[in-house]
Write a protein that holds these residues in place. Structure first.
Motif, PDB file in Angstrom:
ATOM      1  N   SER A  16       0.826  -1.208   0.000  1.00 53.50           N
ATOM      2  CA  SER A  16       0.000   0.000   0.000  1.00 53.50           C
ATOM      3  C   SER A  16       0.862   1.261   0.000  1.00 53.50           C
ATOM      4  O   SER A  16       0.554   2.234  -0.704  1.00 53.50           O
ATOM      5  N   THR A  17       1.944   1.250   0.764  1.00 50.51           N
ATOM      6  CA  THR A  17       2.833   2.419   0.809  1.00 50.51           C
ATOM      7  C   THR A  17       3.525   2.629  -0.532  1.00 50.51           C
ATOM      8  O   THR A  17       3.653   3.763  -1.018  1.00 50.51           O
ATOM      9  N   GLN A  18       3.969   1.537  -1.151  1.00 52.22           N
ATOM     10  CA  GLN A  18       4.604   1.637  -2.467  1.00 52.22           C
ATOM     11  C   GLN A  18       3.630   2.167  -3.514  1.00 52.22           C
ATOM     12  O   GLN A  18       4.004   2.992  -4.363  1.00 52.22           O
ATOM     13  N   SER A  19       2.392   1.715  -3.470  1.00 52.30           N
ATOM     14  CA  SER A  19       1.379   2.207  -4.403  1.00 52.30           C
ATOM     15  C   SER A  19       1.139   3.694  -4.191  1.00 52.30           C
ATOM     16  O   SER A  19       0.983   4.459  -5.148  1.00 52.30           O
ATOM     17  N   PHE A  20       1.109   4.121  -2.936  1.00 53.31           N
ATOM     18  CA  PHE A  20       0.941   5.550  -2.634  1.00 53.31           C
ATOM     19  C   PHE A  20       2.074   6.366  -3.252  1.00 53.31           C
ATOM     20  O   PHE A  20       1.834   7.405  -3.880  1.00 53.31           O
ATOM     21  N   TYR A  22       3.959   5.618  -5.733  1.00 53.10           N
ATOM     22  CA  TYR A  22       3.917   5.552  -7.195  1.00 53.10           C
ATOM     23  C   TYR A  22       2.854   6.483  -7.776  1.00 53.10           C
ATOM     24  O   TYR A  22       3.130   7.248  -8.696  1.00 53.10           O
ATOM     25  N   VAL A  23       1.638   6.437  -7.230  1.00 59.06           N
ATOM     26  CA  VAL A  23       0.550   7.237  -7.814  1.00 59.06           C
ATOM     27  C   VAL A  23       0.706   8.722  -7.509  1.00 59.06           C
ATOM     28  O   VAL A  23       0.101   9.569  -8.185  1.00 59.06           O
ATOM     29  N   ASN A  24       1.517   9.064  -6.511  1.00 61.75           N
ATOM     30  CA  ASN A  24       1.750  10.482  -6.173  1.00 61.75           C
ATOM     31  C   ASN A  24       3.130  10.953  -6.629  1.00 61.75           C
ATOM     32  O   ASN A  24       3.710  11.876  -6.045  1.00 61.75           O
ATOM     33  N   TYR A  25       3.615  10.331  -7.689  1.00 62.88           N
ATOM     34  CA  TYR A  25       4.960  10.604  -8.218  1.00 62.88           C
ATOM     35  C   TYR A  25       5.208  12.101  -8.414  1.00 62.88           C
ATOM     36  O   TYR A  25       6.208  12.652  -7.937  1.00 62.88           O
ATOM     37  N   GLU A  26       4.305  12.784  -9.110  1.00 60.47           N
ATOM     38  CA  GLU A  26       4.512  14.193  -9.439  1.00 60.47           C
ATOM     39  C   GLU A  26       4.397  15.084  -8.202  1.00 60.47           C
ATOM     40  O   GLU A  26       5.171  16.039  -8.044  1.00 60.47           O
ATOM     41  N   LEU A  27       3.429  14.807  -7.334  1.00 59.20           N
ATOM     42  CA  LEU A  27       3.275  15.618  -6.126  1.00 59.20           C
ATOM     43  C   LEU A  27       4.488  15.478  -5.206  1.00 59.20           C
ATOM     44  O   LEU A  27       4.895  16.445  -4.550  1.00 59.20           O
ATOM     45  N   LEU A  28       5.070  14.296  -5.155  1.00 59.33           N
ATOM     46  CA  LEU A  28       6.266  14.085  -4.341  1.00 59.33           C
ATOM     47  C   LEU A  28       7.462  14.834  -4.913  1.00 59.33           C
ATOM     48  O   LEU A  28       8.290  15.380  -4.166  1.00 59.33           O
ATOM     49  N   LYS A  29       7.551  14.887  -6.243  1.00 61.87           N
ATOM     50  CA  LYS A  29       8.660  15.627  -6.870  1.00 61.87           C
ATOM     51  C   LYS A  29       8.604  17.106  -6.509  1.00 61.87           C
ATOM     52  O   LYS A  29       9.643  17.759  -6.377  1.00 61.87           O
ATOM     53  N   LYS A  30       7.393  17.632  -6.344  1.00 61.01           N
ATOM     54  CA  LYS A  30       7.252  19.043  -5.961  1.00 61.01           C
ATOM     55  C   LYS A  30       7.805  19.289  -4.568  1.00 61.01           C
ATOM     56  O   LYS A  30       8.136  20.426  -4.226  1.00 61.01           O
ATOM     57  N   GLN A  31       7.906  18.232  -3.774  1.00 64.17           N
ATOM     58  CA  GLN A  31       8.506  18.352  -2.440  1.00 64.17           C
ATOM     59  C   GLN A  31       9.952  17.861  -2.429  1.00 64.17           C
ATOM     60  O   GLN A  31      10.520  17.568  -1.381  1.00 64.17           O
ATOM     61  N   ASN A  32      10.523  17.737  -3.628  1.00 62.80           N
ATOM     62  CA  ASN A  32      11.944  17.394  -3.762  1.00 62.80           C
ATOM     63  C   ASN A  32      12.228  15.931  -3.408  1.00 62.80           C
ATOM     64  O   ASN A  32      13.316  15.594  -2.932  1.00 62.80           O
ATOM     65  N   PHE A  33      11.215  15.047  -3.651  1.00 61.56           N
ATOM     66  CA  PHE A  33      11.375  13.617  -3.418  1.00 61.56           C
ATOM     67  C   PHE A  33      11.048  12.850  -4.693  1.00 61.56           C
ATOM     68  O   PHE A  33      10.046  13.141  -5.358  1.00 61.56           O
ATOM     69  N   LEU A  34      11.886  11.874  -5.014  1.00 62.77           N
ATOM     70  CA  LEU A  34      11.674  11.033  -6.196  1.00 62.77           C
ATOM     71  C   LEU A  34      11.441   9.588  -5.780  1.00 62.77           C
ATOM     72  O   LEU A  34      12.188   9.032  -4.976  1.00 62.77           O
ATOM     73  N   ASP A 203      -2.191   6.439  11.219  1.00 62.31           N
ATOM     74  CA  ASP A 203      -2.172   6.167   9.780  1.00 62.31           C
ATOM     75  C   ASP A 203      -0.757   5.826   9.327  1.00 62.31           C
ATOM     76  O   ASP A 203       0.179   6.604   9.551  1.00 62.31           O
ATOM     77  N   LEU A 204      -0.593   4.677   8.672  1.00 60.47           N
ATOM     78  CA  LEU A 204       0.737   4.229   8.242  1.00 60.47           C
ATOM     79  C   LEU A 204       1.372   5.193   7.243  1.00 60.47           C
ATOM     80  O   LEU A 204       2.560   5.523   7.357  1.00 60.47           O
ATOM     81  N   ILE A 205       0.598   5.622   6.245  1.00 58.20           N
ATOM     82  CA  ILE A 205       1.152   6.514   5.215  1.00 58.20           C
ATOM     83  C   ILE A 205       1.654   7.810   5.843  1.00 58.20           C
ATOM     84  O   ILE A 205       2.780   8.262   5.565  1.00 58.20           O
ATOM     85  N   LYS A 206       0.840   8.404   6.703  1.00 57.04           N
ATOM     86  CA  LYS A 206       1.241   9.661   7.348  1.00 57.04           C
ATOM     87  C   LYS A 206       2.447   9.441   8.250  1.00 57.04           C
ATOM     88  O   LYS A 206       3.300  10.336   8.392  1.00 57.04           O
ATOM     89  N   ASP A 207       2.523   8.261   8.857  1.00 57.53           N
ATOM     90  CA  ASP A 207       3.663   7.958   9.723  1.00 57.53           C
ATOM     91  C   ASP A 207       4.951   7.901   8.908  1.00 57.53           C
ATOM     92  O   ASP A 207       5.975   8.471   9.311  1.00 57.53           O
ATOM     93  N   PHE A 220      -2.978  14.510  -2.123  1.00 61.22           N
ATOM     94  CA  PHE A 220      -2.426  13.159  -2.265  1.00 61.22           C
ATOM     95  C   PHE A 220      -3.546  12.157  -2.582  1.00 61.22           C
ATOM     96  O   PHE A 220      -4.635  12.212  -2.003  1.00 61.22           O
ATOM     97  N   ILE A 221      -3.243  11.241  -3.501  1.00 63.88           N
ATOM     98  CA  ILE A 221      -4.169  10.145  -3.820  1.00 63.88           C
ATOM     99  C   ILE A 221      -3.884   9.002  -2.852  1.00 63.88           C
ATOM    100  O   ILE A 221      -2.731   8.580  -2.701  1.00 63.88           O
ATOM    101  N   ILE A 222      -4.938   8.498  -2.218  1.00 65.50           N
ATOM    102  CA  ILE A 222      -4.777   7.400  -1.258  1.00 65.50           C
ATOM    103  C   ILE A 222      -5.304   6.113  -1.882  1.00 65.50           C
ATOM    104  O   ILE A 222      -6.516   5.951  -2.039  1.00 65.50           O
TER     105      ILE A 222
END
Length: 494
Positions: A16-20, A22-34, A203-207, A220-222
């Motif tokens: 589930s975390t990996q899917s999160f 992956y689907v938020n690839y672009e939003l994460l890049k805006k926070q300087n994460f790939l 919440d695991l994702i938020k953690d 973010f898409i969950i």
């Protein structure tokens, strides 16, 4: 550049975390994460970086560095082109791949080669007995998708930990964390507990995001929870399938698809179907790693009295046999079978269409003409006017022929465009060209052309009865029609 190396453990919400990520690839890049794409497999349901881990494992086994170097180059290029400062590499099989201090050291070496100046290791730990229960389900699902893991499954789910060296890879947290701490430094270890009471906001994702420094974004898409645990119904089906010799699947995509069927139909939240192994087996996994867990507590959670909350086994209820087959269970079994059959039929139809679309007979122009739409429609028209039911079914037959022909044409055009099939030569290049021209001038062929003409003008739909009436009249006037159709049919079957 910083690398956040997430090493699992397995069954801690990793899918589930990996899917999160992956689907938020672009939003994460805006926070300087790939979250790099090049480190994962191609098939759409697997977003873990198991391809990266697999290349590393292949090198350890064969000393062949070609696939690893290729992946490292792709990964390095993706990171450089993204121009971000933080990269997340995430594969829960890394502790199994890098199961010695030497292998962990090599992992650090290649990450440094990519260009990372700082590497932070992330690990989530789960109660070992609960891990065993979940891993039991995981291995059974894996068997349904890939028959090659039979022996591995036997060792990892039917043997208590004291008799089985395999669980050391997954449950001996002391050994795993010691190796990674010694190589990467304890100060670069983020160790978390897989417990809803320990998560940020439960919440695991938020953690996880909080642990690595990613701010929460309402956009973010969950994704929905994935890789759910098999219930007793799924376990029972897996057990029966296990006793049969099933063919080995070599195609990862096919295995992934079967895994999807299993996860869709053979998992549930029904407490009556929740698998709970014999109490003795559960307790053995709870107690066997007490010393290992105490080391982890002292090193990373010194403020806690115990690494995991104590379990009250007085209220433990075994539930490892399906004792009743309810009507709704049969519905789920039927759905499981129906999903597989549906895809098999669709795949077979696509294969048949592709074979038919690729039909080329280099020495027969007649065969080419017989595959043309006017001939097919004309032949169907003539045949179906011979009986009352043929007349009634004719619109459906003609529509089916037209749709199927157009589908084949599209597939073949795509194959030619992709250089998977040669373009057809002109009819005039065939030795039986003159005979083919006669077929194109035949009554059957022109009957089909007339229908296509009517259809293009909208007349076939508005004046179908009138058109068929004309067809019947034309057939009566063509006294040799029956013989011609019989002759052409015999030609096609030769």
């Amino acid at each position: 550049m910083t690398c956040y190396l997430h090493i699992g453990m397995p069954k801690t919400g990793t899918t589930s975390t990996q899917s999160f990520l992956y689907v938020n690839y672009e939003l994460l890049k805006k926070q300087n994460f790939l979250y790099p794409i090049s480190a994962k497999h191609d098939h759409k349901h697997d977003h873990a970086h198991h391809y990266f881990a697999g290349c590393l494992n292949w090198y350890f086994k064969t000393n062949d560095k070609n696939s690893l170097d290729k992946n490292l180059k792709q990964l390095q290029e993706e990171i450089q082109s993204s121009k971000v400062q933080n990269t997340i590499i995430f594969s829960e099989i890394l502790p199994e791949v890098c199961n010695t201090l030497q292998k962990v050291a090599y992992l650090r070496e290649i990450l440094c080669q990519i260009g990372f100046q700082k590497i932070i290791v992330v690990a989530y730990l789960r109660n070992t007995a609960d891990m065993y229960v979940s891993m039991f389900s995981q291995r059974l699902k894996g068997f349904l998708a890939d028959n090659k893991i039979k022996q591995e499954m036997l060792f990892s789910i039917l043997t208590p930990p004291k008799d089985n060296p395999k669980p050391e890879i997954y449950y001996n947290y002391q050994q795993i964390l010691q190796h990674f701490s010694e190589v990467f430094g304890k100060e670069n270890m983020i160790v978390r507990l897989f417990d809803k009471n320990e998560f940020v906001q439960g919440d695991l994702i938020k953690d996880f995001l909080s642990a690595v420094g990613i701010a929460w974004n309402p956009e973010f898409i969950i994704p929905k929870n994935q890789n759910e645990t098999l219930d007793l119904l799924g376990i029972e089906i897996a057990r029966h399938l296990y006793e049969r010799e099933l063919p080995t699947l070599e195609n990862d995509t096919t295995s992934s698809k079967i895994y999807e069927y299993v996860s869709k139909s053979l998992t549930s939240k029904d407490l009556a179907l929740k698998f709970m192994p014999p109490k003795e087996m559960y307790e053995s996994y709870l107690n066997f790693y007490t010393e290992s867990n105490e080391w982890v507590r002292a090193e990373f959670f010194p403020h806690k009295q115990s690494l995991f909350p104590p379990k009250d086994l007085n209220s433990y209820k075994e539930n490892y046999q399906l004792r009743e087959m309810k009507e709704e269970y049969w519905e789920r079994v039927a759905q499981f079978i129906a999903d597989i059959l549906k895809d098999l039929i669709e795949a077979q139809n696509a294969l048949s269409a592709r074979k038919s679309a690729s039909f080329i007979q280099a020495d027969s122009a007649i065969a080419r003409v017989q595959e043309e739409l006017p001939y097919k429609l004309g032949e169907a028209l003539a045949q179906n006017t011979k009986s009352f039911w043929g007349f009634v079914l004719m619109p459906f037959v003609l529509s089916y022929i037209k749709d199927r022909h157009n589908a084949k044409e599209r597939i073949y055009a795509q194959e030619v465009a992709n250089s998977n099939a040669p373009a057809l030569p002109p009819l005039s290049s065939y030795p039986d060209y003159e005979e083919a021209l006669k077929l194109q001038r035949s009554f059957v062929y022109n009957l089909g052309k007339a229908l296509i003409h009517y259809d293009s003008k909208g007349e076939a739909k508005l004046s179908y009865l009138s058109f068929v009436g004309r067809v019947l009249g034309s057939i009566r006037r063509n006294k040799g029609m029956g013989k011609q159709l019989t002759h052409l049919k015999n030609e096609r079957s030769e």
